[in-house]
Design an enzyme around this catalytic site. Structure first.
Site, PDB file in Angstrom:
ATOM      1  CB  CYS A   1      -2.270  -4.496   7.098  1.00  0.00           C
ATOM      2  SG  CYS A   1      -1.268  -2.774   7.498  1.00  0.00           S
TER       3      CYS A   1
ATOM      4  CD  GLU B   1      -1.323  -0.088   3.813  1.00  0.00           C
ATOM      5  OE1 GLU B   1      -1.491   1.080   3.686  1.00  0.00           O
ATOM      6  OE2 GLU B   1      -1.418  -1.133   4.795  1.00  0.00           O
TER       7      GLU B   1
ATOM      8  CG  HIS C   1      -2.229  -6.695  10.099  1.00  0.00           C
ATOM      9  ND1 HIS C   1      -0.990  -6.165   9.992  1.00  0.00           N
ATOM     10  CD2 HIS C   1      -2.619  -5.599  10.940  1.00  0.00           C
ATOM     11  CE1 HIS C   1      -0.698  -5.171   9.451  1.00  0.00           C
ATOM     12  NE2 HIS C   1      -1.774  -4.144  10.376  1.00  0.00           N
TER      13      HIS C   1
HETATM   14  P1  HMG Z   1      -2.562   7.180  21.693  1.00  0.00           P
HETATM   15  O1  HMG Z   1      -4.250   8.017  21.687  1.00  0.00           O
HETATM   16  O2  HMG Z   1      -1.543   7.548  21.138  1.00  0.00           O
HETATM   17  O3  HMG Z   1      -2.873   6.100  22.573  1.00  0.00           O
HETATM   18  O4  HMG Z   1      -2.504   6.513  19.983  1.00  0.00           O
HETATM   19  P2  HMG Z   1      -3.571   5.948  24.087  1.00  0.00           P
HETATM   20  O5  HMG Z   1      -3.798   7.472  24.481  1.00  0.00           O
HETATM   21  O6  HMG Z   1      -4.296   5.393  22.822  1.00  0.00           O
HETATM   22  O7  HMG Z   1      -2.627   4.845  24.731  1.00  0.00           O
HETATM   23  C1  HMG Z   1      -2.216   3.961  23.735  1.00  0.00           C
HETATM   24  C2  HMG Z   1      -1.905   2.633  24.901  1.00  0.00           C
HETATM   25  O8  HMG Z   1      -1.610   2.806  26.065  1.00  0.00           O
HETATM   26  C3  HMG Z   1      -3.515   2.609  26.051  1.00  0.00           C
HETATM   27  O9  HMG Z   1      -3.891   1.295  26.378  1.00  0.00           O
HETATM   28  C4  HMG Z   1      -3.241   3.337  27.115  1.00  0.00           C
HETATM   29  O10 HMG Z   1      -3.680   3.465  28.068  1.00  0.00           O
HETATM   30  C5  HMG Z   1      -1.504   3.044  27.189  1.00  0.00           C
HETATM   31  P3  HMG Z   1      -4.764   0.388  25.597  1.00  0.00           P
HETATM   32  O11 HMG Z   1      -5.981   0.936  26.039  1.00  0.00           O
HETATM   33  O12 HMG Z   1      -5.395   0.526  24.256  1.00  0.00           O
HETATM   34  O13 HMG Z   1      -4.417  -1.299  26.303  1.00  0.00           O
HETATM   35  N1  HMG Z   1      -0.986   3.543  28.085  1.00  0.00           N
HETATM   36  C6  HMG Z   1       0.483   3.709  28.749  1.00  0.00           C
HETATM   37  N2  HMG Z   1       0.718   1.815  29.110  1.00  0.00           N
HETATM   38  C7  HMG Z   1       2.036   2.374  30.424  1.00  0.00           C
HETATM   39  N3  HMG Z   1       2.330   3.666  31.145  1.00  0.00           N
HETATM   40  C8  HMG Z   1       1.611   4.347  30.569  1.00  0.00           C
HETATM   41  C9  HMG Z   1       0.501   4.762  29.014  1.00  0.00           C
HETATM   42  N4  HMG Z   1       0.003   5.943  29.103  1.00  0.00           N
HETATM   43  C10 HMG Z   1      -0.515   4.828  28.141  1.00  0.00           C
HETATM   44  N5  HMG Z   1       2.516   5.135  31.241  1.00  0.00           N
HETATM   45  C11 HMG Z   1      -3.118   4.907  18.574  1.00  0.00           C
HETATM   46  C12 HMG Z   1      -3.281   4.675  19.666  1.00  0.00           C
HETATM   47  C13 HMG Z   1      -2.893   3.532  18.040  1.00  0.00           C
HETATM   48  C14 HMG Z   1      -4.959   4.330  18.424  1.00  0.00           C
HETATM   49  C15 HMG Z   1      -2.238   5.090  17.555  1.00  0.00           C
HETATM   50  O14 HMG Z   1      -0.926   4.931  17.907  1.00  0.00           O
HETATM   51  C16 HMG Z   1      -2.364   4.671  15.725  1.00  0.00           C
HETATM   52  O15 HMG Z   1      -3.343   6.057  15.361  1.00  0.00           O
HETATM   53  N6  HMG Z   1      -1.894   4.141  14.413  1.00  0.00           N
HETATM   54  C17 HMG Z   1      -2.380   3.946  13.758  1.00  0.00           C
HETATM   55  C18 HMG Z   1      -3.642   2.952  13.676  1.00  0.00           C
HETATM   56  C19 HMG Z   1      -2.978   1.737  14.260  1.00  0.00           C
HETATM   57  O16 HMG Z   1      -2.042   0.992  13.806  1.00  0.00           O
HETATM   58  N7  HMG Z   1      -3.897   0.649  14.335  1.00  0.00           N
HETATM   59  C20 HMG Z   1      -4.423  -0.122  14.768  1.00  0.00           C
HETATM   60  C21 HMG Z   1      -5.538  -1.209  13.975  1.00  0.00           C
HETATM   61  S1  HMG Z   1      -6.199  -0.718  12.688  1.00  0.00           S
HETATM   62  C22 HMG Z   1      -4.993  -2.107  11.414  1.00  0.00           C
HETATM   63  O17 HMG Z   1      -4.236  -2.523  11.822  1.00  0.00           O
HETATM   64  C23 HMG Z   1      -4.722  -1.714  10.038  1.00  0.00           C
HETATM   65  C24 HMG Z   1      -3.374  -0.428   9.882  1.00  0.00           C
HETATM   66  O18 HMG Z   1      -2.196  -1.815   9.799  1.00  0.00           O
HETATM   67  C25 HMG Z   1      -3.471  -0.314   8.210  1.00  0.00           C
HETATM   68  C26 HMG Z   1      -3.616  -1.171   6.983  1.00  0.00           C
HETATM   69  O19 HMG Z   1      -4.501  -2.169   7.133  1.00  0.00           O
HETATM   70  O20 HMG Z   1      -3.452  -1.047   6.381  1.00  0.00           O
HETATM   71  C27 HMG Z   1      -2.819   0.205  10.358  1.00  0.00           C
END
Ligand code: HMG
Length: 386
Positions: free
Chosen positions: A110, A78, A232
């Protein structure tokens, strides 16, 4: 006739950052990245690398005599570099493959490497003499200082699909699920992904549970029929969210084994980040090298692509599989060069992206065999280095 993955190899960029450094630079608690996201390091992409050079590097690690047998090359990506020409045609030249082959590219976020594997199975079923080279290659790019930044990464997995495979015989039954959903997309004008991150996490788990349940309904199998489930891994915590959604508080030996094998699957991804199309398959390599799995056991695989599409399928591990998967990965990952956050940001901003400008890159600092030396008249110049 058994058909499936005969050999597998992985390549990434020569550079990485420590995510504790990124956390310090972004003013975030490092445990958010290490525990909350589940990533330790991230591959850094110099302007001299793209999905073509990474794809060629992964395939080059397969044995020469196997590459000589290739009749079809499918690139799954992609982060393709042309809306018309298949990236595999550049890779075919770099690898010096036979001219008498077919080359094509697949796309659905993906997920498309799994589509490519299934299409490859079909080709081999029609003609058992086919050897299909599937290359899943991507650069996961969200942008500096965005929430997605910590989930970037880059790399490629190359897989040969043949009859009587040495690694994984893919079973015919599988369950797919597709819906028009805007969780993550990259419009034609954009070099970085657009993403609704939290929503994408929910859709991923929902699609996993839907496809797993359907597979179970069709086959009558149970959890105990799987030695491991490979996910994945856009970031390693996502696999845990998927497995937790299935197991809840199940503390049975079967459930504990699946949890331990997920940890083994996550090991390499923790050090490179998201590979988009290749992530599930780097996870599979990591599982096979670091996990508790035995020949003749069944491995479940969950493939997810935003947009969105999921597929749950399975394969039977083959005797002697260890000899046919990339064997020095831990060492290679250790030997990459660490860069500072300033250097990473500089390299990030130098990447070609959507630019049509003529440019020449200094390839002397990149130790990779295959490099992008620049662009002239909107044509990329790929070179082979000694
Ligand atoms: P964010 O808003 O920065 O993070 O985005 P958050 O506030 O949701 O925190 C993440 C986790 O860290 C949470 O845990 C917090 O509690 C924890 P969860 O509730 O998720 O279990 N946390 C801590 N833990 C320990 N100590 C601390 C602490 N502080 C917080 N001090 C997000 C995170 C993944 C949403 C962002 O990085 C993002 O948008 N990433 C890109 C999208 C993505 O990867 N999505 C995955 C599913 S979609 C997919 O797999 C397809 C993809 O590969 C693309 C394709 O298909 O082509 C992406």
């Amino acid at each position: 006739m058994k058909i499936g993955i005969d050999q597998m190899a992985f390549a990434t960029t020569p550079y990485y950052i420590e995510l504790s450094d990124l956390a310090a630079a972004r003013g975030v608690d490092p445990n958010k990245f290490k525990i909350g996201i589940g990533q330790d390091r991230q591959a850094v992409v110099p302007p001299t690398q793209d999905m073509v050079t990474l794809g060629a590097a992964a395939a080059k690690k397969l044995p020469k005599n196997a590459l000589r047998q290739v009749t079809t090359l499918i690139t799954a990506t992609e982060s393709g570099i042309d809306n018309s020409k298949a990236s595999g045609i550049y890779i075919k030249r770099l690898l010096k493959l036979n001219d008498y082959i077919r080359v094509v590219e697949t796309k659905e976020a993906c997920y498309s490497a799994t589509a490519a594997l299934q299409f490859a199975r079909g080709l081999v079923a029609l003609n058992p003499e086919e050897t299909v080279l599937v290359i899943a290659s991507d650069i996961a790019r969200y942008g500096l200082k965005t929430p997605g930044e910590v989930t970037q990464g880059a790399g490629a997995v190359a897989m040969l699909v043949t009859k009587n495979p040495h690694v994984l015989a893919i079973e015919s039954v599988s369950a797919s699920y597709t819906k028009d959903i805007m969780d993550f997309w990259r419009p034609l004008f954009a070099a970085e992904a657009h993403v609704d991150g939290k929503y994408s996490n929910q859709v991923y788990v929902d699609f996993f549970l839907k496809t797993y349940q359907r597979y179970i309904q069709i086959t009558g199998r149970t959890l105990a029929d799987f030695a491991a489930i490979a996910f994945h891994l856009p970031y390693t915590k996502m696999g845990k969210k998927g497995l937790d959604g299935l197991l809840n508080n199940d503390q049975s030996p079967v459930a504990q084994r699946l949890r331990n094998n997920l940890t083994a699957e996550q090991q390499f991804s923790r050090q490179v980040g998201n590979l988009y199309t290749g992530s599930l398959y780097l996870g599979l390599i990591s599982l096979l090298q670091n996990g508790d799995v035995q020949p003749r056991e069944r491995i479940g695989l969950f493939s997810y692509g935003s947009g969105a599409e999921g597929e749950f399928y399975s394969g039977i591990l083959q005797p002697g599989y260890q000899e046919y998967i990339d064997s020095h990965l831990q060492e290679e990952l250790q030997n990459r060069q660490q860069v500072t956050i300033d250097q990473y940001e500089h390299l990030f901003n130098q990447q070609l992206g959507m630019s049509s400008a003529d440019v020449e890159f200094d390839v002397s600092s990149d130790p990779s065999e295959y490099v992008l030396a620049g662009q002239k008249n909107a044509q990329r110049n790929y070179q082979i280095q000694d």
